[in-house]
Design a protein around this motif. Structure first.
Motif, mmCIF file in Angstrom:
data_model
loop_
_atom_site.group_PDB
_atom_site.id
_atom_site.type_symbol
_atom_site.label_atom_id
_atom_site.label_comp_id
_atom_site.label_asym_id
_atom_site.label_seq_id
_atom_site.Cartn_x
_atom_site.Cartn_y
_atom_site.Cartn_z
ATOM 1 N N MET A 4 112.044 94.444 22.945
ATOM 2 C CA MET A 4 111.664 94.867 21.593
ATOM 3 C C MET A 4 111.435 93.638 20.713
ATOM 4 S SD MET A 4 111.729 98.239 21.427
ATOM 5 C CE MET A 4 112.051 98.741 19.762
ATOM 6 N N THR A 5 112.149 92.554 20.987
ATOM 7 C CA THR A 5 112.086 91.375 20.119
ATOM 8 C C THR A 5 111.265 90.230 20.695
ATOM 9 O OG1 THR A 5 114.150 90.531 21.057
ATOM 10 C CG2 THR A 5 114.326 91.884 19.063
ATOM 11 N N GLY A 6 111.036 90.224 22.004
ATOM 12 C CA GLY A 6 110.279 89.142 22.629
ATOM 13 C C GLY A 6 109.212 89.667 23.564
ATOM 14 N N TYR A 7 108.558 90.755 23.174
ATOM 15 C CA TYR A 7 107.576 91.427 24.035
ATOM 16 C C TYR A 7 106.424 90.497 24.430
ATOM 17 C CZ TYR A 7 103.754 94.383 25.534
ATOM 18 O OH TYR A 7 102.721 94.927 26.241
ATOM 19 N N GLN A 8 106.078 90.580 25.710
ATOM 20 C CA GLN A 8 104.874 89.939 26.244
ATOM 21 C C GLN A 8 104.244 90.922 27.215
ATOM 22 O OE1 GLN A 8 105.944 86.254 28.085
ATOM 23 N NE2 GLN A 8 106.578 85.307 26.172
ATOM 24 N N ARG A 9 102.943 90.985 27.221
ATOM 25 C CA ARG A 9 102.199 91.914 28.068
ATOM 26 C C ARG A 9 102.577 91.730 29.533
ATOM 27 N NH1 ARG A 9 100.171 95.874 30.136
ATOM 28 N NH2 ARG A 9 97.999 96.130 30.650
ATOM 29 N N CYS A 10 102.732 92.842 30.219
ATOM 30 C CA CYS A 10 103.081 92.882 31.627
ATOM 31 C C CYS A 10 101.884 92.487 32.489
ATOM 32 C CB CYS A 10 103.523 94.309 31.970
ATOM 33 S SG CYS A 10 104.366 94.454 33.534
ATOM 34 N N THR A 11 102.130 92.049 33.704
ATOM 35 C CA THR A 11 101.039 91.695 34.615
ATOM 36 C C THR A 11 100.606 92.864 35.490
ATOM 37 O OG1 THR A 11 102.632 90.891 36.244
ATOM 38 C CG2 THR A 11 101.714 89.265 34.719
ATOM 39 N N CYS A 12 101.296 93.989 35.362
ATOM 40 C CA CYS A 12 100.918 95.151 36.177
ATOM 41 C C CYS A 12 99.633 95.787 35.621
ATOM 42 C CB CYS A 12 102.050 96.172 36.223
ATOM 43 S SG CYS A 12 102.418 96.903 34.622
ATOM 44 N N GLN A 13 99.050 96.710 36.390
ATOM 45 C CA GLN A 13 97.792 97.325 35.988
ATOM 46 C C GLN A 13 97.937 98.261 34.799
ATOM 47 O OE1 GLN A 13 96.048 99.142 39.443
ATOM 48 N NE2 GLN A 13 95.290 97.185 40.218
ATOM 49 N N ASP A 14 99.039 99.019 34.744
ATOM 50 C CA ASP A 14 99.210 99.990 33.669
ATOM 51 C C ASP A 14 100.681 100.020 33.235
ATOM 52 O OD1 ASP A 14 98.894 102.076 31.871
ATOM 53 O OD2 ASP A 14 99.010 103.624 33.422
ATOM 54 N N GLU A 15 100.968 99.473 32.068
ATOM 55 C CA GLU A 15 102.346 99.413 31.568
ATOM 56 C C GLU A 15 102.975 100.791 31.421
ATOM 57 O OE1 GLU A 15 102.948 97.357 27.900
ATOM 58 O OE2 GLU A 15 103.074 95.421 28.879
ATOM 59 N N ALA A 16 102.191 101.760 31.023
ATOM 60 C CA ALA A 16 102.715 103.106 30.766
ATOM 61 C C ALA A 16 103.292 103.755 32.020
ATOM 62 C CB ALA A 16 101.629 103.988 30.166
ATOM 63 N N THR A 17 102.754 103.417 33.182
ATOM 64 C CA THR A 17 103.227 104.028 34.420
ATOM 65 C C THR A 17 103.975 103.054 35.330
ATOM 66 O OG1 THR A 17 101.093 103.595 35.481
ATOM 67 C CG2 THR A 17 101.376 105.753 34.421
ATOM 68 N N CYS A 18 104.154 101.835 34.903
ATOM 69 C CA CYS A 18 104.823 100.827 35.727
ATOM 70 C C CYS A 18 106.306 101.188 35.897
ATOM 71 C CB CYS A 18 104.687 99.444 35.093
ATOM 72 S SG CYS A 18 105.567 98.167 36.012
ATOM 73 N N GLY A 19 106.712 101.470 37.125
ATOM 74 C CA GLY A 19 108.090 101.863 37.404
ATOM 75 C C GLY A 19 109.093 100.759 37.110
ATOM 76 N N VAL A 20 108.730 99.521 37.390
ATOM 77 C CA VAL A 20 109.631 98.395 37.135
ATOM 78 C C VAL A 20 109.866 98.254 35.628
ATOM 79 C CG1 VAL A 20 109.908 95.883 37.301
ATOM 80 C CG2 VAL A 20 109.015 97.174 39.251
ATOM 81 N N ARG A 21 108.785 98.314 34.856
ATOM 82 C CA ARG A 21 108.923 98.196 33.403
ATOM 83 C C ARG A 21 109.788 99.333 32.847
ATOM 84 N NH1 ARG A 21 106.859 100.106 28.654
ATOM 85 N NH2 ARG A 21 106.834 98.582 26.960
ATOM 86 N N ARG A 22 109.549 100.551 33.299
ATOM 87 C CA ARG A 22 110.327 101.693 32.803
ATOM 88 C C ARG A 22 111.812 101.540 33.124
ATOM 89 N NH1 ARG A 22 107.232 106.798 34.742
ATOM 90 N NH2 ARG A 22 108.774 107.852 33.482
ATOM 91 N N LEU A 23 112.121 101.043 34.322
ATOM 92 C CA LEU A 23 113.511 100.795 34.697
ATOM 93 C C LEU A 23 114.138 99.721 33.802
ATOM 94 C CD1 LEU A 23 115.830 101.372 36.701
ATOM 95 C CD2 LEU A 23 114.898 99.514 38.106
ATOM 96 N N MET A 24 113.383 98.660 33.521
ATOM 97 C CA MET A 24 113.893 97.567 32.688
ATOM 98 C C MET A 24 114.056 98.002 31.227
ATOM 99 S SD MET A 24 114.578 95.256 34.758
ATOM 100 C CE MET A 24 114.517 95.901 36.399
ATOM 101 N N VAL A 25 113.227 98.920 30.773
ATOM 102 C CA VAL A 25 113.394 99.479 29.428
ATOM 103 C C VAL A 25 114.704 100.271 29.360
ATOM 104 C CG1 VAL A 25 112.478 101.174 27.778
ATOM 105 C CG2 VAL A 25 110.955 99.467 28.786
ATOM 106 N N GLN A 26 114.988 101.031 30.411
ATOM 107 C CA GLN A 26 116.256 101.774 30.461
ATOM 108 C C GLN A 26 117.447 100.812 30.446
ATOM 109 O OE1 GLN A 26 115.671 104.097 34.034
ATOM 110 N NE2 GLN A 26 115.391 105.976 32.830
ATOM 111 N N ALA A 27 117.340 99.717 31.179
ATOM 112 C CA ALA A 27 118.421 98.726 31.211
ATOM 113 C C ALA A 27 118.602 98.103 29.821
ATOM 114 C CB ALA A 27 118.122 97.637 32.239
ATOM 115 N N ARG A 28 117.501 97.766 29.180
ATOM 116 C CA ARG A 28 117.564 97.201 27.829
ATOM 117 C C ARG A 28 118.206 98.181 26.856
ATOM 118 N NH1 ARG A 28 112.562 97.960 25.150
ATOM 119 N NH2 ARG A 28 113.655 99.811 24.451
ATOM 120 N N GLU A 29 117.839 99.448 26.949
ATOM 121 C CA GLU A 29 118.396 100.463 26.055
ATOM 122 C C GLU A 29 119.899 100.645 26.281
ATOM 123 O OE1 GLU A 29 115.838 103.824 26.756
ATOM 124 O OE2 GLU A 29 114.299 103.057 25.384
#
Length: 196
Positions: free
Chosen positions: A117-142
């Motif tokens: 939330m504070t140091g966001y940088q665009r992901c290298t995956c094709q689609d951030e909205a469906t990226c499973g790794v990103r979604r898991l890391m968002v849950q960890a951050r939360e």
């Protein structure tokens, strides 16, 4: 001859000390010092000498000086010079959320930049909205944020003091300060008597 075991290539593993998921040693020491200062403040001891902090928390003095300088520059500590000098928390730091202190010390809570939330940088995956790794890391951050952002430094100190009291112990810094204070006050029995 047939072998029942399949040999897989060895995967290089990262050292946990290099991982963003783990606090740096600097941040760990800083949190310990801030917690100790907050507990000391709670019991009326607002000014604590550098040597007392270093010895009670078992932190090398030179490293601790660097940490305290950074905390002072960040507005989290006051310092007083001189024989009776030391460090104390600022009013704002006592009310600060632990999560904000960790962000100040080590940066974003998120394990990867695209989940921050504070140091966001665009992901290298094709689609951030469906990226499973990103979604898991968002849950960890939360989950981390839920713990760290719902606790102030003062609340952390009060909770920790209560835990020490529940088992009849004193926090290391408070025990050290009590012992050091008693050592400075000479007893009547220790005074030599002179006959004239």
């Amino acid at each position: 001859m047939y072998s029942h075991f399949v040999s897989y290539p060895r995967i290089e593993t990262r050292n946990f000390a290099q991982s963003r998921v783990q606090l740096s040693k600097r941040a760990e020491y800083a949190l310990r010092v801030l917690l100790s200062l907050a507990m000391a403040r709670t019991v009326g001891r607002t000014l604590v000498p550098l040597t007392a902090l270093a010895e009670a928390e078992r932190i090398p003095v030179h490293f601790l000086e660097q940490i305290l300088f950074s905390l002072r520059q960040g507005g989290h500590l006051h310092s007083t010079r001189g024989k009776n000098g030391g460090y104390s928390l600022t009013e704002a730091s006592a009310a600060m959320r632990v999560g904000d202190l960790i962000r100040f010390l080590d940066g974003p809570l998120a394990p990867i930049a695209c989940a921050s939330m504070t140091g966001y940088q665009r992901c290298t995956c094709q689609d951030e909205a469906t990226c499973g790794v990103r979604r898991l890391m968002v849950q960890a951050r939360e989950a981390l944020s839920q713990v760290f952002d719902n606790l102030t430094l003062q609340g952390f100190a009060e909770r920790t003091l209560a835990e020490y009291q529940a088992v009849n112990l004193r926090p290391p810094l408070l025990a050290f300060l009590e012992t050091a204070g008693k050592a400075k006050v000479p007893s009547k029995e220790a005074e030599p008597e002179y006959l004239i």
